[in-house]
Design a protein around this motif. Structure first.
Motif, PDB file in Angstrom:
ATOM      1  N   PHE A  52       0.819  -1.214   0.000  1.00  0.00           N
ATOM      2  CA  PHE A  52       0.000   0.000   0.000  1.00  0.00           C
ATOM      3  C   PHE A  52       0.851   1.262   0.000  1.00  0.00           C
ATOM      4  O   PHE A  52       0.397   2.321   0.415  1.00  0.00           O
ATOM      5  N   PHE A  53       2.105   1.131  -0.470  1.00  0.00           N
ATOM      6  CA  PHE A  53       2.973   2.316  -0.573  1.00  0.00           C
ATOM      7  C   PHE A  53       2.348   3.332  -1.518  1.00  0.00           C
ATOM      8  O   PHE A  53       2.368   4.539  -1.267  1.00  0.00           O
ATOM      9  N   LEU A  54       1.785   2.845  -2.613  1.00  0.00           N
ATOM     10  CA  LEU A  54       1.052   3.680  -3.553  1.00  0.00           C
ATOM     11  C   LEU A  54      -0.444   3.426  -3.371  1.00  0.00           C
ATOM     12  O   LEU A  54      -0.860   2.295  -3.114  1.00  0.00           O
TER      13      LEU A  54
ATOM     14  N   ILE B  13       0.329  -7.567  -6.340  1.00  0.00           N
ATOM     15  CA  ILE B  13      -0.621  -6.893  -5.456  1.00  0.00           C
ATOM     16  C   ILE B  13      -1.344  -7.864  -4.528  1.00  0.00           C
ATOM     17  O   ILE B  13      -1.328  -7.683  -3.306  1.00  0.00           O
ATOM     18  N   PRO B  14      -1.993  -8.923  -5.028  1.00  0.00           N
ATOM     19  CA  PRO B  14      -2.668  -9.842  -4.095  1.00  0.00           C
ATOM     20  C   PRO B  14      -1.699 -10.631  -3.223  1.00  0.00           C
ATOM     21  O   PRO B  14      -2.018 -10.968  -2.084  1.00  0.00           O
ATOM     22  N   ALA B  15      -0.505 -10.928  -3.743  1.00  0.00           N
ATOM     23  CA  ALA B  15       0.472 -11.683  -2.953  1.00  0.00           C
ATOM     24  C   ALA B  15       1.231 -10.790  -1.989  1.00  0.00           C
ATOM     25  O   ALA B  15       1.861 -11.289  -1.048  1.00  0.00           O
ATOM     26  N   GLN B  16       1.182  -9.466  -2.210  1.00  0.00           N
ATOM     27  CA  GLN B  16       1.908  -8.488  -1.401  1.00  0.00           C
ATOM     28  C   GLN B  16       3.411  -8.781  -1.388  1.00  0.00           C
ATOM     29  O   GLN B  16       4.092  -8.646  -0.374  1.00  0.00           O
ATOM     30  N   VAL B  17       3.917  -9.191  -2.540  1.00  0.00           N
ATOM     31  CA  VAL B  17       5.344  -9.445  -2.725  1.00  0.00           C
ATOM     32  C   VAL B  17       5.867  -8.441  -3.747  1.00  0.00           C
ATOM     33  O   VAL B  17       5.296  -8.303  -4.832  1.00  0.00           O
ATOM     34  N   ASN B  18       6.942  -7.766  -3.431  1.00  0.00           N
ATOM     35  CA  ASN B  18       7.437  -6.664  -4.248  1.00  0.00           C
ATOM     36  C   ASN B  18       8.250  -7.160  -5.443  1.00  0.00           C
ATOM     37  O   ASN B  18       9.470  -7.038  -5.486  1.00  0.00           O
ATOM     38  N   LEU B  19       7.550  -7.725  -6.434  1.00  0.00           N
ATOM     39  CA  LEU B  19       8.216  -8.253  -7.619  1.00  0.00           C
ATOM     40  C   LEU B  19       8.853  -7.122  -8.416  1.00  0.00           C
ATOM     41  O   LEU B  19       8.162  -6.239  -8.931  1.00  0.00           O
ATOM     42  N   ASN B  20      10.167  -7.160  -8.504  1.00  0.00           N
ATOM     43  CA  ASN B  20      10.936  -6.157  -9.250  1.00  0.00           C
ATOM     44  C   ASN B  20      10.516  -4.725  -8.909  1.00  0.00           C
ATOM     45  O   ASN B  20      10.488  -3.855  -9.768  1.00  0.00           O
ATOM     46  N   HIS B  21      10.164  -4.531  -7.644  1.00  0.00           N
ATOM     47  CA  HIS B  21       9.836  -3.199  -7.097  1.00  0.00           C
ATOM     48  C   HIS B  21       8.648  -2.549  -7.789  1.00  0.00           C
ATOM     49  O   HIS B  21       8.617  -1.334  -7.999  1.00  0.00           O
ATOM     50  N   MET B  22       7.657  -3.349  -8.107  1.00  0.00           N
ATOM     51  CA  MET B  22       6.443  -2.799  -8.689  1.00  0.00           C
ATOM     52  C   MET B  22       5.488  -2.259  -7.631  1.00  0.00           C
ATOM     53  O   MET B  22       4.571  -1.502  -7.941  1.00  0.00           O
ATOM     54  N   LEU B  23       5.682  -2.639  -6.371  1.00  0.00           N
ATOM     55  CA  LEU B  23       4.788  -2.180  -5.311  1.00  0.00           C
ATOM     56  C   LEU B  23       5.363  -1.014  -4.523  1.00  0.00           C
ATOM     57  O   LEU B  23       4.628  -0.125  -4.102  1.00  0.00           O
ATOM     58  N   CYS B  24       6.668  -1.024  -4.290  1.00  0.00           N
ATOM     59  CA  CYS B  24       7.311   0.053  -3.548  1.00  0.00           C
ATOM     60  C   CYS B  24       8.769   0.137  -3.955  1.00  0.00           C
ATOM     61  O   CYS B  24       9.345  -0.849  -4.431  1.00  0.00           O
ATOM     62  N   PRO B  25       9.409   1.288  -3.779  1.00  0.00           N
ATOM     63  CA  PRO B  25      10.802   1.454  -4.222  1.00  0.00           C
ATOM     64  C   PRO B  25      11.781   0.749  -3.301  1.00  0.00           C
ATOM     65  O   PRO B  25      11.487   0.455  -2.144  1.00  0.00           O
ATOM     66  N   ALA B  26      12.956   0.484  -3.833  1.00  0.00           N
ATOM     67  CA  ALA B  26      14.026  -0.088  -3.021  1.00  0.00           C
ATOM     68  C   ALA B  26      14.523   0.955  -2.028  1.00  0.00           C
ATOM     69  O   ALA B  26      14.350   2.171  -2.226  1.00  0.00           O
ATOM     70  N   ILE B  27      15.151   0.493  -0.959  1.00  0.00           N
ATOM     71  CA  ILE B  27      15.666   1.402   0.063  1.00  0.00           C
ATOM     72  C   ILE B  27      16.660   2.401  -0.530  1.00  0.00           C
ATOM     73  O   ILE B  27      16.671   3.579  -0.162  1.00  0.00           O
ATOM     74  N   LEU B  28      17.486   1.933  -1.469  1.00  0.00           N
ATOM     75  CA  LEU B  28      18.522   2.774  -2.067  1.00  0.00           C
ATOM     76  C   LEU B  28      18.045   3.514  -3.318  1.00  0.00           C
ATOM     77  O   LEU B  28      18.849   4.164  -3.982  1.00  0.00           O
ATOM     78  N   ASP B  29      16.780   3.430  -3.628  1.00  0.00           N
ATOM     79  CA  ASP B  29      16.262   4.096  -4.824  1.00  0.00           C
ATOM     80  C   ASP B  29      16.384   5.611  -4.659  1.00  0.00           C
ATOM     81  O   ASP B  29      15.786   6.199  -3.755  1.00  0.00           O
ATOM     82  N   PRO B  30      17.164   6.294  -5.519  1.00  0.00           N
ATOM     83  CA  PRO B  30      17.307   7.751  -5.389  1.00  0.00           C
ATOM     84  C   PRO B  30      16.022   8.516  -5.684  1.00  0.00           C
ATOM     85  O   PRO B  30      15.915   9.698  -5.336  1.00  0.00           O
ATOM     86  N   PHE B  31      15.048   7.856  -6.301  1.00  0.00           N
ATOM     87  CA  PHE B  31      13.773   8.499  -6.624  1.00  0.00           C
ATOM     88  C   PHE B  31      12.666   8.039  -5.677  1.00  0.00           C
ATOM     89  O   PHE B  31      11.492   8.013  -6.054  1.00  0.00           O
ATOM     90  N   ASP B  32      13.052   7.663  -4.475  1.00  0.00           N
ATOM     91  CA  ASP B  32      12.101   7.195  -3.473  1.00  0.00           C
ATOM     92  C   ASP B  32      10.978   8.209  -3.285  1.00  0.00           C
ATOM     93  O   ASP B  32      11.224   9.389  -3.044  1.00  0.00           O
ATOM     94  N   GLY B  33       9.747   7.723  -3.406  1.00  0.00           N
ATOM     95  CA  GLY B  33       8.601   8.603  -3.280  1.00  0.00           C
ATOM     96  C   GLY B  33       7.481   8.142  -4.180  1.00  0.00           C
ATOM     97  O   GLY B  33       7.612   7.146  -4.905  1.00  0.00           O
ATOM     98  N   PRO B  34       6.365   8.847  -4.198  1.00  0.00           N
ATOM     99  CA  PRO B  34       5.205   8.411  -4.987  1.00  0.00           C
ATOM    100  C   PRO B  34       5.447   8.415  -6.497  1.00  0.00           C
ATOM    101  O   PRO B  34       4.703   7.762  -7.236  1.00  0.00           O
ATOM    102  N   TRP B  35       6.473   9.124  -6.953  1.00  0.00           N
ATOM    103  CA  TRP B  35       6.744   9.191  -8.388  1.00  0.00           C
ATOM    104  C   TRP B  35       7.837   8.217  -8.818  1.00  0.00           C
ATOM    105  O   TRP B  35       8.329   8.303  -9.947  1.00  0.00           O
ATOM    106  N   TYR B  36       8.218   7.281  -7.961  1.00  0.00           N
ATOM    107  CA  TYR B  36       9.370   6.431  -8.260  1.00  0.00           C
ATOM    108  C   TYR B  36       9.144   5.565  -9.507  1.00  0.00           C
ATOM    109  O   TYR B  36      10.092   5.299 -10.257  1.00  0.00           O
TER     110      TYR B  36
END
Length: 283
Positions: A23-25, A205-228
């Motif tokens: 639910f990051f986005l 989405i139903p599995a709540q597993v972040n496949l290739n960061h489609m649900l939320c950004p990585a910790i080191l993602d420089p574009f961390d935020g809703p626009w990632y």
């Protein structure tokens, strides 16, 4: 019902699994971004497909000195080990990640008989090399608790760079488009985005597993935020074609110009075991 495929995902790894990542986005944002990206991709596919060109020559010398057989056995063995680890750890869902799919494509390219389909798939998969590059730059091995599984991570991604080079060395059906032709790159990237936003997202989405960061950004993602995700779509649109062209240029230099590794005068030349070998017609 399918918990055996994702219940082993490591919840201790930040932004790897769970409702916080899922639910990051907001659902509204996910829907809007999905409609926007898929709509643009479908439009691009329709426009670029008629521009895709393959060589008219249908000759191919089936001669690779046993290298293809060795590589397909090795790659299949590595793929089998990966499947075994995923079933043992109940994380089969991660086999859907793009790098695993690319490895499967390479197994097919090594084992399939020459055809225009193989040529097209080879050109498409050259634009998927951003996966292993990012895997090396931003390794994610925290969830691989077994040493052999962690080592397999590096070996598999390294092989993803080795296989295209060897196939380019063979030539024949494994050929590339002219350097300034970006239609294949644009077409391939659109397919890549559709796979992420339709296949990976709808399963993640139903599995709540972040496949290739489609649900939320990585910790080191420089574009961390809703626009990632929009940022990722943008910078990967630059990385994928540039990396593909740079890889092909480097391969061409090594195979046709660099004395220690030069094997032929031109990229379109075919390797032969014997001078008497004759090209055979494609089926």
């Amino acid at each position: 019902m399918f918990e055996w495929a994702y219940s082993g995902a490591n919840k201790a790894v930040p932004r790897n699994v769970g409702p916080e990542c899922a639910f990051f986005l907001s659902p509204q944002r996910q829907i809007i971004e999905t409609i926007l990206v898929t709509g643009i991709c479908i439009y691009i596919l329709i426009k670029t497909y008629p521009k895709l060109q393959l060589p008219k020559e249908d000759n191919y010398i089936k001669s690779d000195r046993g290298g293809k057989r060795l590589l397909v056995v090795l790659l299949t063995f590595l793929w089998g080990m990966e499947i075994g680890f995923k079933f043992a750890s109940r994380t089969v869902i991660y086999l859907l990640n793009p790098c695993h799919v690319t490895t499967l494509i390479q197994i097919y390219l090594l084992s399939a008989p020459p055809s225009k389909m193989v040529n097209a798939l080879f050109r498409i998969h050259l634009n998927l090399l951003n996966g292993p590059l990012l895997a090396f730059l931003f390794p994610e091995t925290a969830s691989r608790t077994i040493f052999t599984e962690a080592a397999l991570y590096w070996i598999q991604h390294g092989m993803m760079f080795v296989i295209p080079y060897y196939l380019l060395r063979i030539g024949g059906v494994y050929n590339i488009e002219p350097f300034w032709d970006f239609n294949w790159a644009i077409f391939s990237y659109s397919l890549n985005l559709l796979y992420h936003f339709i296949v990976l997202q709808f399963i993640a989405i139903p599995a709540q597993v972040n496949l290739n960061h489609m649900l939320c950004p990585a910790i080191l993602d420089p574009f961390d935020g809703p626009w990632y995700r929009i940022a990722a779509v943008t910078h990967q649109a630059l990385l994928c074609p540039l990396l593909c062209k740079a890889y092909c240029l480097a391969a061409e230099f090594c195979l046709t110009k660099f004395p220690p590794t030069k094997v032929k005068p031109h990229m379109k030349d075919y390797l032969q075991d014997k001078p008497s070998d004759k090209p055979s017609k494609l089926d």
